[in-house]
Design an enzyme around this catalytic site. Structure first.
Site, PDB file in Angstrom:
ATOM      1  N   ARG A  67       0.846  -1.210   0.000  1.00  0.00           N
ATOM      2  CA  ARG A  67       0.000   0.000   0.000  1.00  0.00           C
ATOM      3  C   ARG A  67       0.878   1.256   0.000  1.00  0.00           C
ATOM      4  O   ARG A  67       0.518   2.277  -0.594  1.00  0.00           O
ATOM      5  CB  ARG A  67      -0.954   0.009   1.195  1.00  0.00           C
ATOM      6  CG  ARG A  67      -0.262   0.050   2.513  1.00  0.00           C
ATOM      7  CD  ARG A  67      -1.241   0.146   3.671  1.00  0.00           C
ATOM      8  NE  ARG A  67      -0.569  -0.092   4.931  1.00  0.00           N
ATOM      9  CZ  ARG A  67      -0.747   0.614   6.028  1.00  0.00           C
ATOM     10  NH1 ARG A  67      -1.604   1.608   6.040  1.00  0.00           N
ATOM     11  NH2 ARG A  67      -0.101   0.325   7.132  1.00  0.00           N
ATOM     12  N   GLU A 110     -18.503   4.818  -0.406  1.00  0.00           N
ATOM     13  CA  GLU A 110     -17.747   4.114  -1.432  1.00  0.00           C
ATOM     14  C   GLU A 110     -18.532   3.970  -2.730  1.00  0.00           C
ATOM     15  O   GLU A 110     -17.972   4.066  -3.829  1.00  0.00           O
ATOM     16  CB  GLU A 110     -17.331   2.732  -0.904  1.00  0.00           C
ATOM     17  CG  GLU A 110     -16.391   2.768   0.315  1.00  0.00           C
ATOM     18  CD  GLU A 110     -17.093   3.070   1.644  1.00  0.00           C
ATOM     19  OE1 GLU A 110     -18.341   3.095   1.680  1.00  0.00           O
ATOM     20  OE2 GLU A 110     -16.372   3.287   2.645  1.00  0.00           O
ATOM     21  N   PHE A 154     -14.396  -3.204   1.120  1.00  0.00           N
ATOM     22  CA  PHE A 154     -15.507  -2.357   0.692  1.00  0.00           C
ATOM     23  C   PHE A 154     -15.735  -2.391  -0.821  1.00  0.00           C
ATOM     24  O   PHE A 154     -16.562  -1.638  -1.352  1.00  0.00           O
ATOM     25  CB  PHE A 154     -15.348  -0.935   1.226  1.00  0.00           C
ATOM     26  CG  PHE A 154     -15.243  -0.916   2.729  1.00  0.00           C
ATOM     27  CD1 PHE A 154     -16.164  -1.629   3.490  1.00  0.00           C
ATOM     28  CD2 PHE A 154     -14.215  -0.247   3.373  1.00  0.00           C
ATOM     29  CE1 PHE A 154     -16.057  -1.652   4.876  1.00  0.00           C
ATOM     30  CE2 PHE A 154     -14.108  -0.278   4.760  1.00  0.00           C
ATOM     31  CZ  PHE A 154     -15.022  -0.985   5.516  1.00  0.00           C
ATOM     32  N   HIS A 214      -5.384  -3.236   2.174  1.00  0.00           N
ATOM     33  CA  HIS A 214      -5.714  -4.014   3.372  1.00  0.00           C
ATOM     34  C   HIS A 214      -6.429  -5.317   3.019  1.00  0.00           C
ATOM     35  O   HIS A 214      -7.362  -5.742   3.718  1.00  0.00           O
ATOM     36  CB  HIS A 214      -6.565  -3.198   4.345  1.00  0.00           C
ATOM     37  CG  HIS A 214      -5.814  -2.063   4.998  1.00  0.00           C
ATOM     38  ND1 HIS A 214      -5.261  -1.041   4.269  1.00  0.00           N
ATOM     39  CD2 HIS A 214      -5.533  -1.795   6.295  1.00  0.00           C
ATOM     40  CE1 HIS A 214      -4.670  -0.189   5.096  1.00  0.00           C
ATOM     41  NE2 HIS A 214      -4.812  -0.613   6.327  1.00  0.00           N
ATOM     42  N   ASP A 256      -8.020  -5.651  13.147  1.00  0.00           N
ATOM     43  CA  ASP A 256      -9.370  -5.129  12.907  1.00  0.00           C
ATOM     44  C   ASP A 256     -10.382  -6.258  12.721  1.00  0.00           C
ATOM     45  O   ASP A 256     -11.577  -6.059  12.913  1.00  0.00           O
ATOM     46  CB  ASP A 256      -9.394  -4.198  11.689  1.00  0.00           C
ATOM     47  CG  ASP A 256      -9.086  -2.751  12.074  1.00  0.00           C
ATOM     48  OD1 ASP A 256      -8.919  -2.485  13.274  1.00  0.00           O
ATOM     49  OD2 ASP A 256      -9.014  -1.898  11.172  1.00  0.00           O
ATOM     50  N   ARG A 296      -1.617  -4.379   3.700  1.00  0.00           N
ATOM     51  CA  ARG A 296      -1.248  -3.473   4.784  1.00  0.00           C
ATOM     52  C   ARG A 296       0.174  -3.715   5.275  1.00  0.00           C
ATOM     53  O   ARG A 296       0.921  -2.789   5.586  1.00  0.00           O
ATOM     54  CB  ARG A 296      -2.228  -3.672   5.940  1.00  0.00           C
ATOM     55  CG  ARG A 296      -1.788  -2.994   7.200  1.00  0.00           C
ATOM     56  CD  ARG A 296      -2.750  -3.133   8.352  1.00  0.00           C
ATOM     57  NE  ARG A 296      -2.066  -2.687   9.553  1.00  0.00           N
ATOM     58  CZ  ARG A 296      -1.739  -3.466  10.569  1.00  0.00           C
ATOM     59  NH1 ARG A 296      -2.081  -4.720  10.578  1.00  0.00           N
ATOM     60  NH2 ARG A 296      -1.085  -3.001  11.604  1.00  0.00           N
TER      61      ARG A 296
HETATM   62  C1  LIG Z   1     -18.158   1.207   4.931  1.00  0.00           C
HETATM   63  C2  LIG Z   1     -16.940   1.649   5.674  1.00  0.00           C
HETATM   64  N1  LIG Z   1     -16.063   2.497   5.083  1.00  0.00           N
HETATM   65  C3  LIG Z   1     -14.937   2.867   5.732  1.00  0.00           C
HETATM   66  C4  LIG Z   1     -14.648   2.393   6.980  1.00  0.00           C
HETATM   67  C5  LIG Z   1     -13.352   2.776   7.662  1.00  0.00           C
HETATM   68  N2  LIG Z   1     -13.596   3.661   8.803  1.00  0.00           N
HETATM   69  C6  LIG Z   1     -13.680   3.195  10.066  1.00  0.00           C
HETATM   70  S1  LIG Z   1     -14.021   4.381  11.190  1.00  0.00           S
HETATM   71  C7  LIG Z   1     -14.068   5.571   9.987  1.00  0.00           C
HETATM   72  C8  LIG Z   1     -14.377   6.993  10.366  1.00  0.00           C
HETATM   73  C9  LIG Z   1     -15.682   7.064  11.076  1.00  0.00           C
HETATM   74  O1  LIG Z   1     -16.003   8.363  11.422  1.00  0.00           O
HETATM   75  P1  LIG Z   1     -17.234   8.622  12.404  1.00  0.00           P
HETATM   76  O2  LIG Z   1     -18.423   7.857  11.924  1.00  0.00           O
HETATM   77  O3  LIG Z   1     -17.392  10.086  12.524  1.00  0.00           O
HETATM   78  O4  LIG Z   1     -16.769   7.941  13.734  1.00  0.00           O
HETATM   79  P2  LIG Z   1     -16.219   8.607  15.085  1.00  0.00           P
HETATM   80  O5  LIG Z   1     -15.744   9.990  14.794  1.00  0.00           O
HETATM   81  O6  LIG Z   1     -17.391   8.625  16.008  1.00  0.00           O
HETATM   82  O7  LIG Z   1     -15.144   7.682  15.555  1.00  0.00           O
HETATM   83  C10 LIG Z   1     -13.789   5.013   8.734  1.00  0.00           C
HETATM   84  C11 LIG Z   1     -13.699   5.763   7.466  1.00  0.00           C
HETATM   85  C12 LIG Z   1     -15.578   1.495   7.557  1.00  0.00           C
HETATM   86  N3  LIG Z   1     -15.357   0.958   8.763  1.00  0.00           N
HETATM   87  N4  LIG Z   1     -16.706   1.157   6.903  1.00  0.00           N
END
Ligand SMILES: Cc1ncc(C[n+]2csc(CCOP(=O)(O)OP(=O)(O)O)c2C)c(N)n1
Ligand SMILES: [Mg+2]
Lengths: 207, 308
Positions: B7, B55, B80, B105, B113, B163
């Site tokens: 990556r 996505e 995804f 990843h 994870d 990763r």
């Molecule tokens: C469908 C999907 N896309 C991307 C991710 C990767 N991801 C995990 S947490 C996150 C950010 C989440 O932000 P938010 O919902 O605001 O959570 P918080 O600030 O409360 O931690 C991302 C992009 C995921 N888990 N699922």
């Protein structure tokens, strides 16, 4: 827990509630542990939905609330979503369905901390006026000005349900609250502190 | 030996490509820090578009951008691919749009994870789509060649990245899309692999040699179009055939090789990979052992199965 990456918070709560013993935390995120990186319904007692793929938990919650209505079993459903998570179309599809089916047995908790991974909501994908959007989608919105104040949160849960409408509790929160070096820091979204910083964090939280 | 996560190489490759080709644009879904597109974001902020955690929308936005002559590279986690699959199928592959997918990843070495994030199905999903080219580079150098080649193909391309840091080998002077590479000639068994499993196959080969075997080792950076000819030639030469992949044994490299051998002789054939189960949280090394994908485990499976 629709924002499944908040699993550690969920696990702490489930443990306090007696779903499993504390020693499981020694195997958190390790091979054969029940406490997976994201909540796993097949491994961890008390988990109601396997989440981690953002957007899905709220849809599952809508399905549960709809089934509860259909069966008339009186079950109430609660789900927590993130503001970054709300970038997903699925959140809005679920919301539309919740209003369409008049799911007043559903409470969505919206954790509005203004941050996601690559930056603030406004840097990554602006939500605009999130509360107006949720209201327009048919929720009865209850706003909590300090979502890190448990008393204010509890008061919100005790407000009467508006018949025929799903409820959304809009929590204005501060990410990393109570840990000096994490508060409001995007970089700490998914990082574990080293021993020294862990000690510091515990001091901050106890102090 | 130098190690670099594929990556990371992907991120660097995009920066390099961006300098060569001003039509290249990059889209990400709030994971630029992880997919490593953040380098491109820094170098060419006006050609980087964060799509938020959306996505499906990202993929169709890229489809639209490609119609104006841009070359969009979309990135997120490989898992995804599922979230955006209809968009990849109907939005990009069906019309044959010039959109690239660099998804990171992949596989169980994503680690802690857990199973919800470990893509074991992405190669199967991508291989089955008409018009799609599918790359699974095995190191940083191959990654650059795949990214470069992707920009030269007029159509959808999938690039699987990982990763975990993995060894960087000497670059292949004869890199060609759709061609496999003979890393080691042999006579009594052949291991065919792709992606970061190469490191573990090399370890397995050492063990097998120590047991008096003479294994051949082939690596395929392109799963589609596939180098049928090379795979068949080595199967016929070695007759004990093993495919090794960090992916479900359904629909990945093993299932790419199987039809090539069908009706072409009598072989021992084993697909070494994830045996139709989801992954779980754990350290990558623990997971590789658990799912029988480290050098010792691969060698054990080969020795157990070999005939003649
Ligand atoms: C469908 C999907 N896309 C991307 C991710 C990767 N991801 C995990 S947490 C996150 C950010 C989440 O932000 P938010 O919902 O605001 O959570 P918080 O600030 O409360 O931690 C991302 C992009 C995921 N888990 N699922
Ligand atoms: Mg947030």
């Amino acid at each position: 827990m629709s924002k499944g990456h908040a699993a550690p918070g969920l696990y702490g709560t489930l443990c306090e509630r007696g779903f499993f013993t504390r020693d499981h935390f020694d195997h958190f995120r390790q091979l054969h542990g029940i406490l997976q990186g994201h909540p796993d319904i097949k491994k961890c007692p008390g988990v109601d939905a396997s989440t981690g793929s953002l957007g899905q938990g709220i849809s599952i919650a809508v399905g549960m609330a709809l089934a509860a209505k259909h069966l008339g079993n009186g079950v109430k459903v609660y789900t927590m979503i993130g503001d970054g998570e709300s970038d997903e179309g699925l959140v809005w599809e679920a919301s539309m369905a919740a209003a369409h089916y008049h799911l007043d047995n559903l409470t969505v908790i919206f954790d509005h901390n203004g941050m996601q991974i690559d930056g603030t909501n406004d840097q990554v994908m602006s939500l605009g006026d999130a509360q107006a959007k949720f209201t327009a989608f048919g929720y009865d919105v209850v706003e909590v000005m300090d979502g890190n104040d448990m008393q204010q949160v509890l008061d919100a849960f005790h407000t009467p349900v508006c018949p025929g409408k799903p409820r959304l509790i809009h929590l204005h929160t501060l990410k990393g609250k109570g840990v000096s070096f994490m508060e409001g820091q995007v970089a700490w979204h998914g990082k574990a502190p080293n021993d020294e910083l862990t000690a510091q964090a515990l001091r901050d939280l106890e102090g | 030996m130098e190690k670099k996560a594929i990556r990371v190489a992907y991120g660097e490759s995009l920066v390099r490509l961006g300098a060569e080709n001003s039509s290249v644009v990059v889209l990400d879904a709030d994971l630029a820090e992880a997919t490593m597109t953040k380098g491109f974001k820094q170098a060419y902020p006006e050609r980087f578009f964060d799509c938020g955690i959306a996505e499906a929308n990202m993929v169709d936005m890229a489809a639209g951008m490609s119609t104006m002559g841009l070359i969009p590279f979309c990135s997120t986690f490989a898992v995804f691919a599922g979230r955006s699959y209809d968009q990849i199928r109907n939005g990009v592959c069906y019309p044959g749009f010039n959109v690239k997918f660099g998804f990171s990843h992949a596989g169980i070495t994503l680690g802690e994870d857990g199973g919800s994030h470990q893509a074991i199905e992405d190669l199967a999903l991508m291989r089955v789509l008409p018009n799609m080219t599918v790359f699974a580079p095995s190191d940083a150098n191959e990654c650059w060649m795949c990214v470069k080649a992707a920009s030269e193909i007029n159509g959808p391309v999938y690039i699987r990245t990982s990763r975990l840091p993995s060894p960087v080998y000497d670059p292949d002077p004869h890199f060609q899309v759709g061609k496999g590479r003979v890393l080691m000639d042999g006579s009594d068994c052949v291991i065919m692999t792709c992606g970061i499993m190469l490191e573990h196959c090399l370890n397995a080969v050492e063990i097998l040699k120590g047991q008096g075997k003479n294994p051949a080792l082939l690596v395929f950076h392109t799963l589609k179009p596939f180098d049928d000819e090379l795979a068949l030639a080595y199967a016929q030469k070695c007759s004990n055939v093993f495919t090794v992949e960090e992916h479900s044994v359904i629909g990945g490299l093993g299932d790419t090789v199987a039809p090539v051998l069908c009706g072409k002789g009598s072989f021992v054939f084993r697909k070494i990979g994830i045996q139709d189960v989801f992954g779980q949280s754990g350290k990558p090394a623990d997971l590789l052992r658990e799912y029988h994908l480290n050098g010792e485990e691969i060698a054990r499976t080969v020795l157990e199965s070999m005939r003649g």
